[in-house]
Design an enzyme around this catalytic site. Structure first.
Site, PDB file in Angstrom:
ATOM      1  N   VAL A 127       1.073  -1.229  -0.512  1.00 44.92           N
ATOM      2  CA  VAL A 127      -0.266  -0.115  -0.047  1.00 44.92           C
ATOM      3  C   VAL A 127       0.963   1.022  -0.663  1.00 44.92           C
ATOM      4  O   VAL A 127       0.496   2.273  -0.560  1.00 44.92           O
ATOM      5  CB  VAL A 127      -1.078  -0.024   1.528  1.00 44.92           C
ATOM      6  CG1 VAL A 127      -2.071   1.451   0.836  1.00 44.92           C
ATOM      7  CG2 VAL A 127      -1.902  -1.537   1.836  1.00 44.92           C
ATOM      8  N   CYS A 128       2.296   0.878   1.016  1.00 45.63           N
ATOM      9  CA  CYS A 128       2.969   2.436   0.581  1.00 45.63           C
ATOM     10  C   CYS A 128       3.701   2.721  -0.230  1.00 45.63           C
ATOM     11  O   CYS A 128       3.622   3.772  -0.631  1.00 45.63           O
ATOM     12  CB  CYS A 128       3.981   1.920   1.903  1.00 45.63           C
ATOM     13  SG  CYS A 128       3.131   2.008   3.826  1.00 45.63           S
ATOM     14  N   THR A 129       4.050   2.143  -0.889  1.00 47.74           N
ATOM     15  CA  THR A 129       4.407   1.362  -2.370  1.00 47.74           C
ATOM     16  C   THR A 129       3.281   2.268  -3.344  1.00 47.74           C
ATOM     17  O   THR A 129       3.903   3.418  -4.039  1.00 47.74           O
ATOM     18  CB  THR A 129       5.135   0.362  -3.051  1.00 47.74           C
ATOM     19  OG1 THR A 129       5.399  -0.458  -2.281  1.00 47.74           O
ATOM     20  CG2 THR A 129       5.929   0.107  -4.534  1.00 47.74           C
TER      21      THR A 129
END
Ligand code: BEZ
Length: 212
Positions: free
Chosen positions: A44-46
């Site tokens: 998700v952070c990517t």
């Protein structure tokens, strides 16, 4: 002491992918968005970092700097950036703070122990040119943030500052706005809102967005 809307954003000095950042100096006279990532090399952070980099020109236009923080080392961040750029098709456009000692995460209360006692949640702090926190938004680790919504909140805050208006539900830039209830002087109203306004109720006065 907890951080609230209206608190001064705590200052810190911390290493980042763009060198050492002394937060208040780095913000200068503009606004900032400080946002946390639970961990490097997470899916998700990517996507979030890719999306925020793509929208950086929109943040620039509003005089807002982006700064991410993740509780891993700068060396890890540098390796992760390679993956972000490869998978999201954009160059990482703003710094990511290293925070292996969780200094920034603790200062901004980004770790919610009931969710996870070592990783941060997805916190967003909107900070104005006076270093004042103007909005705090918190998401769980499993929900990627909506960066268009973050831009929308910045638009609303900056409009409130310049034109004494508030923004209604689901407002987006260009739509009608609400005259703040504290403004009552008819002369001031005439001068501030030359396009006029509609009084739906004495406390609900609608006017075209003044800067459009
Ligand atoms: C993610 O960024 O994909 C993620 C991070 C921590 C927990 C769940 C998802």
């Amino acid at each position: 002491m907890g951080l609230h809307i209206g608190s001064i954003a705590p200052d810190f000095t911390q290493d980042s992918t763009a060198g050492t950042i002394q937060f208040h100096d780095w913000l200068g006279s503009g606004w900032g968005v400080l946002f946390s990532h639970p961990k490097d090399f997470t899916p998700v952070c990517t996507t979030e970092l890719g999306r925020a980099s793509k929208l950086k020109p929109e943040f620039d236009r509003r005089n807002v700097k982006l700064l991410a923080v993740s509780v891993d080392s700068v060396a890890d961040h540098q390796r992760w950036i390679g993956d972000i750029e490869e998978t999201q098709g954009v160059q990482q456009a703003f710094p990511i703070l290293g925070d292996p000692d969780r200094k920034v995460a603790s200062l901004y209360d980004m770790i919610h122990p009931e969710a996870n006692d070592t990783l941060t949640v997805r916190s967003v702090f909107l900070i104005d040119h006076n270093k004042k926190i103007r909005a705090i938004i918190t998401y769980p680790a499993s929900t990627g943030r909506n960066f268009t919504e973050i831009l929308r909140v910045i638009d609303s805050l900056q409009l409130t500052d310049t034109h004494s208006v508030a923004t209604p539900a689901d407002w987006t830039d260009g739509q009608d706005v609400i005259i703040v209830p504290s403004l009552k002087d008819p002369e001031v109203l005439k001068q501030k809102f030359p396009k006029g306004y509609t009084e739906v109720k004495p406390y609900l006065r609608i006017t075209p967005q003044p800067n459009k």
